[in-house]
Write a protein that holds these residues in place. Structure first.
Motif, PDB file in Angstrom:
ATOM      1  N   GLU A  83       3.306   7.628   1.540  1.00  0.00           N
ATOM      2  CA  GLU A  83       2.492   7.858   2.737  1.00  0.00           C
ATOM      3  C   GLU A  83       1.490   8.987   2.529  1.00  0.00           C
ATOM      4  OE1 GLU A  83       5.288   8.518   5.883  1.00  0.00           O
ATOM      5  OE2 GLU A  83       6.104   6.475   5.743  1.00  0.00           O
ATOM      6  N   GLU A  84       1.966  10.101   1.931  1.00  0.00           N
ATOM      7  CA  GLU A  84       1.083  11.251   1.751  1.00  0.00           C
ATOM      8  C   GLU A  84      -0.022  10.960   0.731  1.00  0.00           C
ATOM      9  OE1 GLU A  84       4.318  14.737   2.893  1.00  0.00           O
ATOM     10  OE2 GLU A  84       3.224  14.879   1.003  1.00  0.00           O
TER      11      GLU A  84
ATOM     12  N   GLU B   9      -1.312   8.051  -0.059  1.00  0.00           N
ATOM     13  CA  GLU B   9      -2.277   7.110   0.524  1.00  0.00           C
ATOM     14  C   GLU B   9      -3.268   7.832   1.416  1.00  0.00           C
ATOM     15  OE1 GLU B   9      -2.475   2.978   3.145  1.00  0.00           O
ATOM     16  OE2 GLU B   9      -0.539   3.715   2.417  1.00  0.00           O
ATOM     17  N   LYS B  10      -2.774   8.805   2.234  1.00  0.00           N
ATOM     18  CA  LYS B  10      -3.654   9.569   3.118  1.00  0.00           C
ATOM     19  C   LYS B  10      -4.587  10.467   2.303  1.00  0.00           C
ATOM     20  CE  LYS B  10      -0.533   9.684   7.061  1.00  0.00           C
ATOM     21  NZ  LYS B  10       0.406  10.500   7.838  1.00  0.00           N
ATOM     22  N   LEU B  11      -4.042  11.136   1.286  1.00  0.00           N
ATOM     23  CA  LEU B  11      -4.851  12.060   0.487  1.00  0.00           C
ATOM     24  C   LEU B  11      -5.881  11.340  -0.377  1.00  0.00           C
ATOM     25  CD1 LEU B  11      -2.218  14.676  -0.792  1.00  0.00           C
ATOM     26  CD2 LEU B  11      -4.127  15.127   0.737  1.00  0.00           C
ATOM     27  N   CYS B  12      -5.453  10.277  -1.039  1.00  0.00           N
ATOM     28  CA  CYS B  12      -6.283   9.623  -2.062  1.00  0.00           C
ATOM     29  C   CYS B  12      -7.059   8.427  -1.526  1.00  0.00           C
ATOM     30  CB  CYS B  12      -5.427   9.185  -3.242  1.00  0.00           C
ATOM     31  SG  CYS B  12      -4.514  10.559  -3.992  1.00  0.00           S
ATOM     32  N   GLY B  13      -6.686   7.928  -0.363  1.00  0.00           N
ATOM     33  CA  GLY B  13      -7.388   6.800   0.230  1.00  0.00           C
ATOM     34  C   GLY B  13      -7.057   5.471  -0.411  1.00  0.00           C
ATOM     35  N   SER B  14      -5.968   5.431  -1.171  1.00  0.00           N
ATOM     36  CA  SER B  14      -5.582   4.182  -1.841  1.00  0.00           C
ATOM     37  C   SER B  14      -4.068   4.037  -1.762  1.00  0.00           C
ATOM     38  CB  SER B  14      -6.031   4.229  -3.303  1.00  0.00           C
ATOM     39  OG  SER B  14      -5.647   3.070  -3.980  1.00  0.00           O
ATOM     40  N   ALA B  15      -3.591   2.845  -1.389  1.00  0.00           N
ATOM     41  CA  ALA B  15      -2.165   2.592  -1.252  1.00  0.00           C
ATOM     42  C   ALA B  15      -1.473   2.677  -2.608  1.00  0.00           C
ATOM     43  CB  ALA B  15      -1.924   1.230  -0.632  1.00  0.00           C
ATOM     44  N   ILE B  16      -0.216   3.099  -2.595  1.00  0.00           N
ATOM     45  CA  ILE B  16       0.582   3.200  -3.814  1.00  0.00           C
ATOM     46  C   ILE B  16       1.976   2.704  -3.513  1.00  0.00           C
ATOM     47  CG2 ILE B  16       1.116   5.613  -3.310  1.00  0.00           C
ATOM     48  CD1 ILE B  16       1.425   6.072  -6.330  1.00  0.00           C
ATOM     49  N   ASN B  17       2.570   1.980  -4.461  1.00  0.00           N
ATOM     50  CA  ASN B  17       3.949   1.499  -4.326  1.00  0.00           C
ATOM     51  C   ASN B  17       4.792   2.208  -5.396  1.00  0.00           C
ATOM     52  OD1 ASN B  17       6.341   0.207  -3.967  1.00  0.00           O
ATOM     53  ND2 ASN B  17       5.597  -1.846  -4.464  1.00  0.00           N
ATOM     54  N   LEU B  18       5.666   3.114  -4.942  1.00  0.00           N
ATOM     55  CA  LEU B  18       6.526   3.855  -5.864  1.00  0.00           C
ATOM     56  C   LEU B  18       7.956   3.311  -5.907  1.00  0.00           C
ATOM     57  CD1 LEU B  18       5.327   7.465  -4.932  1.00  0.00           C
ATOM     58  CD2 LEU B  18       4.715   6.148  -6.979  1.00  0.00           C
ATOM     59  N   SER B  19       8.224   2.278  -5.119  1.00  0.00           N
ATOM     60  CA  SER B  19       9.591   1.728  -5.037  1.00  0.00           C
ATOM     61  C   SER B  19       9.935   0.916  -6.268  1.00  0.00           C
ATOM     62  CB  SER B  19       9.737   0.850  -3.809  1.00  0.00           C
ATOM     63  OG  SER B  19       9.437   1.596  -2.649  1.00  0.00           O
TER      64      SER B  19
ATOM     65  N   ALA C 102      13.940  11.465   6.096  1.00  0.00           N
ATOM     66  CA  ALA C 102      12.823  10.872   5.357  1.00  0.00           C
ATOM     67  C   ALA C 102      13.214  10.631   3.908  1.00  0.00           C
ATOM     68  CB  ALA C 102      11.609  11.796   5.420  1.00  0.00           C
ATOM     69  N   ASN C 103      12.774   9.520   3.359  1.00  0.00           N
ATOM     70  CA  ASN C 103      13.049   9.142   1.979  1.00  0.00           C
ATOM     71  C   ASN C 103      11.962   9.731   1.071  1.00  0.00           C
ATOM     72  OD1 ASN C 103      12.487   7.187  -0.379  1.00  0.00           O
ATOM     73  ND2 ASN C 103      14.549   6.608   0.271  1.00  0.00           N
ATOM     74  N   LEU C 104      12.372  10.305  -0.052  1.00  0.00           N
ATOM     75  CA  LEU C 104      11.451  10.944  -0.988  1.00  0.00           C
ATOM     76  C   LEU C 104      10.310  10.015  -1.397  1.00  0.00           C
ATOM     77  CD1 LEU C 104      10.597  13.120  -3.123  1.00  0.00           C
ATOM     78  CD2 LEU C 104      12.282  12.094  -4.639  1.00  0.00           C
ATOM     79  N   VAL C 105      10.634   8.794  -1.811  1.00  0.00           N
ATOM     80  CA  VAL C 105       9.626   7.840  -2.285  1.00  0.00           C
ATOM     81  C   VAL C 105       8.662   7.470  -1.158  1.00  0.00           C
ATOM     82  CG1 VAL C 105       9.313   5.500  -3.176  1.00  0.00           C
ATOM     83  CG2 VAL C 105      11.096   6.974  -4.140  1.00  0.00           C
ATOM     84  N   LYS C 106       9.193   7.231   0.036  1.00  0.00           N
ATOM     85  CA  LYS C 106       8.344   6.853   1.175  1.00  0.00           C
ATOM     86  C   LYS C 106       7.416   8.000   1.577  1.00  0.00           C
ATOM     87  CE  LYS C 106      10.017   2.764   1.515  1.00  0.00           C
ATOM     88  NZ  LYS C 106       9.249   1.707   0.876  1.00  0.00           N
ATOM     89  N   VAL C 107       7.927   9.232   1.549  1.00  0.00           N
ATOM     90  CA  VAL C 107       7.100  10.399   1.874  1.00  0.00           C
ATOM     91  C   VAL C 107       5.930  10.486   0.898  1.00  0.00           C
ATOM     92  CG1 VAL C 107       7.027  12.939   1.918  1.00  0.00           C
ATOM     93  CG2 VAL C 107       8.923  11.727   3.000  1.00  0.00           C
ATOM     94  N   LEU C 108       6.228  10.352  -0.390  1.00  0.00           N
ATOM     95  CA  LEU C 108       5.175  10.397  -1.408  1.00  0.00           C
ATOM     96  C   LEU C 108       4.153   9.278  -1.216  1.00  0.00           C
ATOM     97  CD1 LEU C 108       6.832  11.351  -4.810  1.00  0.00           C
ATOM     98  CD2 LEU C 108       4.827  12.394  -3.771  1.00  0.00           C
TER      99      LEU C 108
END
Length: 197
Positions: free
Chosen positions: A184-185, A187-197, A176-182
């Motif tokens: 996905e998690e 988005e599930k916790l906060c209910g809003s998509a985030i792009n960290l790339s 698993a990639n650090l950025v992708k894990v963050l």
């Protein structure tokens, strides 16, 4: 009885080795008695010969070839000397860039979500993301291992290594990639998509 015979011969090896073998309850067999064992002292090496006699010898180290639960391949990947993979200055450059980039993007994300207790903090090379009652993320550098460690309220602790092929920090056990894990998690916790790339 075979076990008492084995115990008497192991006594000759010295108490430390005897305790280890006895604690692990290794089975005693004739093939085991035929193997050579070494008990080392500060200056001398002694070999228990198949005949049961101890002789002083200058031989290379040999160990019991019995299986050990510590080296079971199913228990995870083999250890790696991370210092050989990344030079320290290169590690710091990559890890600092990743953590500072995450800091900037997480601060922007905090402006777009309405979570009570949302706070991003960076100090002493530790990035802390507080999500109020949802939990806290801690991301920090581990220089001796050339890793970035993350503690997550969702997935727990993870250790990420730099992967040259993907040019990212990857958890060796799951790939698993650090950025992708963050992403996905969060988005599930906060209910809003985030792009960290």
């Amino acid at each position: 009885m075979a076990s008492s015979c084995c115990s008497r011969k192991l006594l000759l090896l010295g108490k430390p080795l005897y305790r280890v073998l006895k604690r692990n309850s290794l089975p005693c067999s004739s093939s085991m008695l035929q193997r050579s064992f070494i008990s080392t002292s500060t200056h001398n090496k002694y070999v228990l010969e198949p005949s049961g006699t101890i002789s002083k010898s200058e031989v290379s180290r040999r160990y019991c070839s019995g299986s050990s639960p510590l080296h079971d391949a199913s228990e995870g990947p083999a250890p790696i000397d991370y210092r050989s993979l990344l030079q320290e200055d290169e590690y710091h450059r990559l890890a600092n860039a990743t953590i500072h980039d995450l800091l900037d993007k997480l601060e922007e994300y905090g402006d777009s979500v309405d979570i009570d207790g949302f706070d991003v903090d960076y100090g002493n090379e530790v990035l802390t993301l507080k999500l109020g009652s949802l939990g806290t993320y801690v991301i920090n550098k581990q220089t001796p291992n050339r890793q970035i460690w993350m503690s997550s309220p969702v997935s727990g602790p993870s250790r990420f290594d730099w992967d040259q092929n993907s040019q990212g920090w990857v958890y060796r056990r799951t790939k698993a990639n650090l950025v992708k894990v963050l992403e996905e998690e969060l988005e599930k916790l906060c209910g809003s998509a985030i792009n960290l790339s």
